[in-house]
Design an enzyme around this catalytic site. Sequence first.
Site, mmCIF file in Angstrom:
data_model
loop_
_atom_site.group_PDB
_atom_site.id
_atom_site.type_symbol
_atom_site.label_atom_id
_atom_site.label_comp_id
_atom_site.label_asym_id
_atom_site.label_seq_id
_atom_site.Cartn_x
_atom_site.Cartn_y
_atom_site.Cartn_z
ATOM 1 N N LYS A 16 96.628 24.220 27.959
ATOM 2 C CA LYS A 16 95.712 23.160 27.538
ATOM 3 C C LYS A 16 94.289 23.683 27.330
ATOM 4 O O LYS A 16 93.513 23.085 26.598
ATOM 5 C CB LYS A 16 95.749 22.025 28.548
ATOM 6 C CG LYS A 16 97.192 21.504 28.677
ATOM 7 C CD LYS A 16 97.283 20.069 28.990
ATOM 8 C CE LYS A 16 98.670 19.487 28.783
ATOM 9 N NZ LYS A 16 99.741 20.085 29.579
HETATM 10 C C1 PLP Z 1 101.086 19.798 29.239
HETATM 11 C C2 PLP Z 1 102.104 20.839 29.486
HETATM 12 C C3 PLP Z 1 103.332 20.833 28.810
HETATM 13 C C4 PLP Z 1 103.723 19.746 27.853
HETATM 14 O O1 PLP Z 1 102.957 19.780 26.676
HETATM 15 P P1 PLP Z 1 102.889 18.491 25.721
HETATM 16 O O2 PLP Z 1 101.894 18.847 24.677
HETATM 17 O O3 PLP Z 1 102.431 17.371 26.596
HETATM 18 O O4 PLP Z 1 104.257 18.270 25.204
HETATM 19 C C5 PLP Z 1 104.211 21.892 29.036
HETATM 20 N N1 PLP Z 1 103.913 22.875 29.903
HETATM 21 C C6 PLP Z 1 102.760 22.899 30.587
HETATM 22 C C7 PLP Z 1 102.499 24.002 31.548
HETATM 23 C C8 PLP Z 1 101.804 21.893 30.396
HETATM 24 O O5 PLP Z 1 100.646 21.935 31.067
#
Ligand code: PLP
Length: 492
Positions: free
Chosen positions: A108
């Site tokens: 993120k």
């Molecule tokens: C947020 C997250 C996901 C999922 O991603 P999305 O964009 O919500 O589908 C998968 N793995 C990790 C480690 C995350 O932080």
Amino acid sequence: MLYISTRGNIEPQSSAQAISLGMVPAGGLFVPQDIPVVDWQELQGLDYHELALFIMRLFCNDLPDSALQQAVKVYGDGHFDNPNPAPLVDIDGCGLLELWHGPTAAFKDMALQVLPYLLAASIKAVGLDAEVLILTATSGDTGKAALEGFKDAPATKIVVFYPDGGVSPVQERQMITTGGSNTYVVAVSGNFDQCQTAVKRVFSSQDLREKLFNNKKVFSSANSINWGRLLPQIVYYFWAYLQAVKQGKVESGSPINVVVPTGNFGNILAAFYAKKMGLPIQKLICASNRNNVLSDFFQTGIYNSNRPFYLTSSPSMDILISSNFERFLFEMTGRDAMRINKWFKALGTEGSYQVEDPILKTCRQNMYAGWASEEDVNQTIAAFFREYGYVLDPHTAVGVKVYQDYKQQSADNSYTIIASTASPFKFAQSVLEAIQPGQGAKEDAWGSLNKLSDLTGWQIPSGLRNLQDKEAQPVRKCLPTEIENFILEQFC
Ligand SMILES: *Cc1c(COP(=O)(O)O)cnc(C)c1O
């Protein structure tokens, strides 16, 4: 570039408006009116930040170029622990795209380091004279990445809501030790979906919006419902392809597959947009954990969130209502806002909806979906470490396992890139337990960080070191129904 609503309930808006609003005030999500097509070959040789600038310009041509130039600097000025912010590592003939070299050790950061700049530029461009109040629901990783991105940003306050008991100890500790004079952390009783639904309700409360506005404040979102979150994520799929070509894994122009461990469907949607923009992607593979509402949808055409909610070792994917799926279905129906309205109204009232067969068929042509059990995840982590000395986090392991299933069923041997979404240290206890059963249970969250490092020889990312010694800020606790009141009391 203009942005339209998936529910057809707002006039087309500029990117500045779409980003500063976060979501359509009457409900619905912003999507680009046109998807620009690019010739990826012309992007060869660019640095990551040059590539990011190129892609972001296409979608935000109403923002000043100087703001975009400033935004993309984050990829090269020490915010990431690797000169290449998203390295592609070849293991067992597939490419793991490591997206966790940012300050909070999960993917993120790739977007949330940039979003504050995009948001500041957007607010300025629309001429708002107000403070921005960012409300974010998190299943664990968004919260810390958003707090880190927006900490001490001018004219901004950020509130993060997380499910009480529904995030890992490391994730929780990361959030509450952020510091900064403008950050708030709230533990909401219930699961992530209840938390996210309550926050979305706040966004669509006209009354609250007005009260805040009278106090010179406006809402925005740092969740992937905000276009400004998705846009920087498109970049790294182009980057992955360019690296695969450069490494000689893919012949120039040959298609690849992309696997994404999925929760809110934002990351995989970014890959889908990259494909629409002309990147040679053959199959998009959506990987879920035991909360397999999406893979059931691809089987049956029924999206049914009325089911048990499981807490798994991949908590950032413990989601039953994947917000961005709305954007995907909008595209799958040929942008039919009427249908989207009908389904998402049903999702709100009945918790489910069903799409017609031709639409399901289109969905399946665009995407393969599968899921992995907790046992699959543990076995995959253990086998990867045993065979390649490579340490997967549980989310990435879900992706790897679903890819292995896909490969077996389809006999598709195209080069495949798997989004590696978190550092294994973020979920050290689970990873340790998978590699050495019995060990994870013996150690607490902090002991397992060191133990995992000793065992694997991998270094603990700097953002996760000494977390337990950092000073914690107070955490509010509330019920989903109390969120609105909390905001009124705190900010009006
Ligand atoms: C947020 C997250 C996901 C999922 O991603 P999305 O964009 O919500 O589908 C998968 N793995 C990790 C480690 C995350 O932080």
